[in-house]
Design an enzyme around this catalytic site. Structure first.
Site, PDB file in Angstrom:
ATOM      1  N   ASP A 174       0.846  -1.185   0.000  1.00 23.50           N
ATOM      2  CA  ASP A 174       0.000   0.000   0.000  1.00 23.50           C
ATOM      3  C   ASP A 174       0.893   1.252   0.000  1.00 23.50           C
ATOM      4  O   ASP A 174       1.886   1.306   0.729  1.00 23.50           O
ATOM      5  CB  ASP A 174      -0.877  -0.042   1.266  1.00 23.50           C
ATOM      6  N   ASP A 182      -8.053   5.559  -7.890  1.00 20.67           N
ATOM      7  CA  ASP A 182      -9.460   5.185  -7.673  1.00 20.67           C
ATOM      8  C   ASP A 182     -10.169   6.326  -6.937  1.00 20.67           C
ATOM      9  O   ASP A 182      -9.714   6.736  -5.869  1.00 20.67           O
ATOM     10  CB  ASP A 182      -9.538   3.908  -6.828  1.00 20.67           C
TER      11      ASP A 182
END
Ligand SMILES: C[S@@+](CC[C@H](N)C(=O)[O-])C[C@H]1O[C@@H](n2cnc3c(N)ncnc32)[C@H](O)[C@@H]1O
Length: 297
Positions: free
Chosen positions: A74, A97
């Site tokens: 991440d 996103d």
């Protein structure tokens, strides 16, 4: 795996000169193009998708590019663990996103605590260059930037002649308006509460004095170790008198999958992280070993 880049172990913090980072590179079109056009610079891609990592590495290998690095983690934790403060020259985010629903906004890459981490690691004068098709996401990012109070902001619509990435191509073919947002770091960010993980120098094995191990006591358990810290066990394998336990530790969103081994000794069992598991040694990982010992005894 956090301490690896292209499957090679790297020392932290990363020592790669003239480094630019792309977050969420997807198919890798952009980072490969940047690397080809700028052989004097180095480029580091951070992706949560393992498939994207595999594809990029294949492409980089075929083209013989020596200035591309990548890791599968991440982005927040990648920046947290890998880079020194004021180290990265520029950061790119192409079509991150947007997470449309309000209840999903906490997943956005540009929420204040994440943007804080990116800003801290960015050099003074460096830029976070964002492209998006979603104006609401752009506005959200500007709000986060305001909280940090460390950027000069530039925004506008994009006039694209040649699409940079797969998503840019997709949005263009749908006739969407595309936007750019540039955040130039002009001072240090204001402090924002952000997730942290405590590392320890060593993990210590734990001894338990029991006659035998009952796998049912440790299999498929979920234990809350602390606020936002969860330890889960899955399957247990037995090999002769020893056992291996499949585990997952989630610390404030930082995930580690690993095995714990339970080894038979003369006067009981010794519990430790399996030598086959690459882990980041954290306080909660030590607590996970202790938890397995408690469940057994
Ligand atoms: C919409 S796609 C865009 C891909 C590419 N940049 C493009 O323009 O074609 C978003 C990408 O970000 C990656 N991603 C999402 N959240 C991430 C995170 N927290 N850290 C790293 N990568 C992330 C996803 O795996 C996905 O590949």
């Amino acid at each position: 795996m956090l301490c690896y880049v292209n499957y090679k172990r790297v020392k932290r913090p990363v020592e790669i000169p003239n480094l630019e980072v792309e977050i969420g590179f997807g198919r890798g079109d952009f980072i490969v193009k940047l690397a080809k056009e700028n052989p004097d610079k180095n480029f580091f891609g951070i992706e949560i998708s393992q498939i994207s990592i595999e594809k990029l590495m294949k492409r980089v290998g075929k083209k013989g590019l020596k200035n591309v690095y990548c890791t599968n983690v991440d982005a927040y934790w990648g920046f947290y663990f890998l880079f020194r403060d004021n180290y990265v020259e520029n950061i790119y985010m192409n079509y991150p996103d947007p997470w449309f629903k309000k209840r999903h906004h906490k997943r956005r890459l540009t929420k204040p605590e994440r943007l804080y981490m990116f800003a801290k690691k960015l050099k003074l004068g460096g830029e976070i260059r964002i492209r998006t098709d979603n104006y609401e996401f752009l506005e959200f990012t500007k709000e986060s930037a305001k909280v940090l109070d460390c950027f000069e902001v530039e925004e506008g619509t994009l006039n694209v002649k040649e699409p940079l990435t797969k998503y840019e191509q997709k949005w263009l073919s749908m006739g969407k308006t595309l936007y750019k947002l540039i955040l130039r770091k002009v001072k240090e960010p204001k402090f924002v509460e952000h997730p942290e993980v405590e590392e320890v120098r060593e993990l210590f094995p734990v001894k338990v004095k029991v006659e035998s191990v009952d796998p049912k006591k440790i299999e498929s358990r979920e234990i809350k170790l602390d606020e936002e810290v969860y330890f889960k066990t899955f399957k247990v394998w037995q090999r002769d008198k020893d056992f291996l336990v499949e585990c997952l530790l989630s610390e404030k969103g930082y995930l580690q999958k690993f095995f714990i081994q339970i080894k038979r000794k003369e006067d009981g069992y010794v519990i430790d992280v399996s030598p086959y598991s690459e882990v980041l040694r954290t306080r909660n990982l030590q607590r996970s070993i202790q938890t397995v010992a408690q469940l057994l005894s």
